[in-house]
Design an enzyme around this catalytic site. Structure first.
Site, PDB file in Angstrom:
ATOM      1  N   GLU A  26     -51.721  43.096  94.091  1.00 29.90           N
ATOM      2  CA  GLU A  26     -50.966  43.765  95.140  1.00 29.90           C
ATOM      3  C   GLU A  26     -49.965  44.714  94.474  1.00 29.90           C
ATOM      4  O   GLU A  26     -50.152  45.915  94.452  1.00 29.90           O
ATOM      5  CB  GLU A  26     -50.270  42.692  95.973  1.00 29.90           C
ATOM      6  CG  GLU A  26     -49.643  43.166  97.246  1.00 29.90           C
ATOM      7  CD  GLU A  26     -48.886  42.026  97.915  1.00 29.90           C
ATOM      8  OE1 GLU A  26     -49.537  41.263  98.625  1.00 29.90           O
ATOM      9  OE2 GLU A  26     -47.661  41.903  97.721  1.00 29.90           O
ATOM     10  N   GLY A  34     -48.146  38.734 100.531  1.00 30.80           N
ATOM     11  CA  GLY A  34     -49.588  38.692 100.311  1.00 30.80           C
ATOM     12  C   GLY A  34     -50.072  37.441  99.606  1.00 30.80           C
ATOM     13  O   GLY A  34     -51.275  37.261  99.413  1.00 30.80           O
TER      14      GLY A  34
END
Lengths: 505, 505
Positions: free
Chosen positions: A294, A388
């Site tokens: 991410e 995330g």
């Protein structure tokens, strides 16, 4: 300062405005979306003007607060200034700013933290209402209207489509070379969703740029400044030990043939993540690997330079100014080793599952069953949000969580009978690592897991205490004693030290 | 009794054996895998012989216990008989048998419950060790060695590949017509995983039959009996009200355009699920819909007959003998409206996300933040296991959970301050439904969610109590009072009635 002021025809055809003009577009109660992902790619000046307007309105006795949507966290120039101006009604999907955090924990801002992978779909479904204004940073707009993003795409393609009005901050700090770093692919809502054609970390499946409806653009603001990313916090003896334990575990998995060396790594952010990457680089049995992650931090760029990471795909290039300047300075080297994707693709369960990712994330607290709390202190106050981590943890081939075994000078054990908040269930936590050791939970039942965690991961000062709890909670599939389950937390609250815990009957 | 004894050449070339012979293949400590998914497609006679052997061995003072792997739950002819013979060391990935449940909750069987979608990959990775023997029920083997499954494929293609030895139970109860009901598609382990090409509920992406290595087959056992599926428990006033509330919610979503009428439904099992399907059939604004689900029960077949369900895809046809006979009797009608898939495909996050499924599952307990417990009573004793609910809940477009607002004649509230176990976090629970009403949690912050849940879903007898808790837990992002969080559970344990709860300071 990579170029002179942009004089392209398309840009010149747009109305150039100031940040104050942007603030004038914003009304009390509006939903305002900011592009970017982390400080990377976040608009730099508009929020400050909106915050100033809020203060002026408040001084005049008028209400002025807005709903704020972003890609992820932003940094002080958005979340900080708007929070201090008391200009935020609600906030999605993730934040990490201390002033905003305080307002959230005082229930003065409604905060809905959302799995990063779910967010774009929810915006498309209108779950957060209509977006009145989207403010998006870009590096460039070509003469034919192609928009080049900066250090993150975030959820901006979705904001572009769904906002009523758009303001573009053209950030001229960025090198025109950045074009080509991005791979823009948007999923459709069902029933129009198609298989996402990405099958390796390196695949390009979308476009370098995006075109948007020029009629929506109400103005262009010129800026020239790097992302406000601070240097990563330094590692310490414990994070280094955690890093070594993770690297050793991965090395054993590779040597035993249980995982293939080329399977991609996802790693969270912060000093523990940096220690882990450092230790992986030092572990000779881990060959050069790829990242499908991410946030790409300075440490990822370091590992690319040293050849330990052969390719990195991410949602954001969240690097310091010095690191970004180095990337631009050696762009021929980096451009074949980096790609940025929209956050719905970087975190998409379909892709994470397909690639067989090894995920490495940070726990705030873990319990003896293997559940992990990564967001809320003692069940109540949020630190940042779910972000995330759960996308990767639930869908990865091996989900590793790490934390220091204690906090507050040993007065808090990170390993407890039961998490005071749960973000990742025992089903999503396959390996737990502290500076003390590694608990491999794969294929084990709850009591086997409890023994692994207590004996390998808990601090030696807490092992007897936790084993006593396990004896008390001897009945049932899961070790759970209703009257004792939060006794360690209660003891800390009352006496300032979990070690003073005395179990009830 | 759909045909005479099978005399096909391929079958005749195999060694025909008895269930007792199967038991002789099994040694103490072996890992034995049973095919099927629920009672559907589970082998009928081998486990009984293994249980008998266990009892004989135990009587002779010799140890005899095995590791049992299945597709999901099985029913008494496997889990029941093996549990009563104390023949099980460990059990994955799901069970629902009362005798086995008792052993698990007494910690006499190591039970690792696993997300249905994760399981095949974990077996392929060897997480549960080598499989010594797989016992798989099939309907037929063609002369060219094509295997036709019965009422479930489960994880059997994976067992076939990874078991050292295979016993096949050929169940001659099934009609040869069943060939074509199955769509067999197996995913590879990363890095060889490809996009799964399924884009609509009706798509066929695999094969009708499967071929296996004949050298692995150590014998064929002939059986002739239907799956032992009991008629579904009947609905009551509360489940009917829940059904109406769900149907009304879906109807409003369709009428408002927020969801498209053709988006597929996943529904759990049991009497509440049946009431929901009934209410959906009665709701005129819900047009005929498709199902992409796990277990297809009698009520799904009823809704197909009545035209309310136009097509159903599932992992198992878990229907009563009468219902199965009806399907075979009208097979030309049903064969164009039903498909069975391996459980890794029926529950695959990639597919659930792509299809935009509306998932409807059952909660045991829900808390005011929107977390759901679907597995463990008062944090400890498991009921069944996580099963497939979390696959659907996490990845669906709208995730609905339902439960009755109270249990034990009102003495237990299903809505509590904090779940005593957590299977589905607030992030995976979008709508909560009880007989009292509907809490729409989408896009809301924690305290808004708490008000929705207390005022719409909690039983009126508990609303004041829960609102008082909310006032006490007034600080922080999440309403959490350490000393009160399990007070309702403790009060029930001590006084037999949660209504007697008195909050501490």
């Amino acid at each position: 300062m990579w170029r002179k002021q942009n004089t392209k025809i398309y840009l010149l055809s747009m109305k150039e405005i100031t940040a104050n003009d942007v603030a004038n577009f914003v009304k009390n109660g509006d939903r305002v979306a900011f592009g970017g992902f982390t400080p990377a790619g976040s608009p730099k000046v508009s929020a400050l003007a909106i915050a100033k307007k809020a203060e002026e309105e408040h001084a005049s006795g008028r209400p002025f607060r807005i709903h704020v949507l972003t890609g992820a966290s932003t940094g002080d120039p958005i979340d900080g200034v708007l929070a201090r101006a008391d200009a935020i009604i609600s906030r999605v999907p993730y934040q990490s700013n201390s002033d905003l955090r305080n307002l959230i924990n005082e229930d003065r801002v409604q905060y809905c933290d959302i799995h990063v992978s779910h967010y774009a779909q929810q915006v498309k479904q209108g779950m957060f209402g209509e977006i009145d204004l989207a403010i998006i940073e870009v590096a460039d707009i070509s003469d034919s209207g192609e928009i080049v993003f900066t250090t993150a795409i975030g959820v901006s393609p979705t904001f572009f489509r769904h906002a009523k009005k758009i303001v573009i901050e053209v950030n001229e700090y960025h090198s025109p070379k950045i074009r080509g770093l991005h791979d823009i692919y948007e999923t459709e809502l069902a029933p129009h969703t198609k298989p996402i054609p990405l099958v390796t970390v390196r695949d390009r499946i979308g476009t370098e740029t995006i075109r948007i409806d020029p009629a929506k653009i109400v103005g262009i603001v010129r800026t020239n400044m790097p992302d406000q990313v601070s240097a990563f916090s330094s590692s310490d003896e414990d994070t280094d030990r955690i890093g070594e334990n993770v690297a050793k575990f991965l090395s054993n998995e590779i040597l035993s043939g249980r995982i293939l060396p080329q399977l991609p790594i996802q790693s969270g952010v912060g000093n523990t993540a940096n220690s882990i990457l450092k230790a992986m680089s030092a572990e000779t049995s881990i060959p050069p690997y790829t990242m499908y992650s991410e946030v790409l931090q300075d440490s990822v760029i370091e590992a690319i330079k040293s050849g330990n990471i052969s390719f990195a795909s991410g949602a954001a290039l969240t690097v310091t100014r010095e690191c970004l300047d180095e990337i631009y300075g050696n762009y021929d080297f980096f451009k074949t080793r980096l790609i940025l994707r929209p956050q719905e693709i970087s975190n998409h369960p379909e892709i994470i599952l397909r690639l067989g990712i090894i995920s490495i994330n940070t726990a705030l607290e873990a319990d003896i069953c293997g559940n992990v709390n990564s967001t809320h202190v003692f069940g109540s106050n949020v630190v940042n949000g779910i972000g995330g981590a759960a996308d990767f943890a639930r869908n990865s081939q091996i989900s590793i969580f790490s934390c220091k075994s204690t906090a507050k000078d040993g007065k808090i054990s990170a390993i407890v009978p039961f998490c005071s908040h749960m973000d990742h269930s025992e089903h999503s936590v396959k390996v737990l690592v502290t500076e003390c050791g590694v608990a491999d939970l794969r294929g084990k039942g709850p009591r086997q897991r409890a023994h692994e965690i207590i004996n390998n991961c808990a601090h030696p000062n807490y092992r007897d205490l936790l084993n006593q709890y396990l004896s008390i909670a001897s009945r049932g599939h899961l070790p759970f004693s209703l009257s004792n389950v939060f006794k360690m937390h209660e003891t800390f609250t009352a006496e300032g030290d979990m070690r003073k815990t005395v179990w009830g009957s």
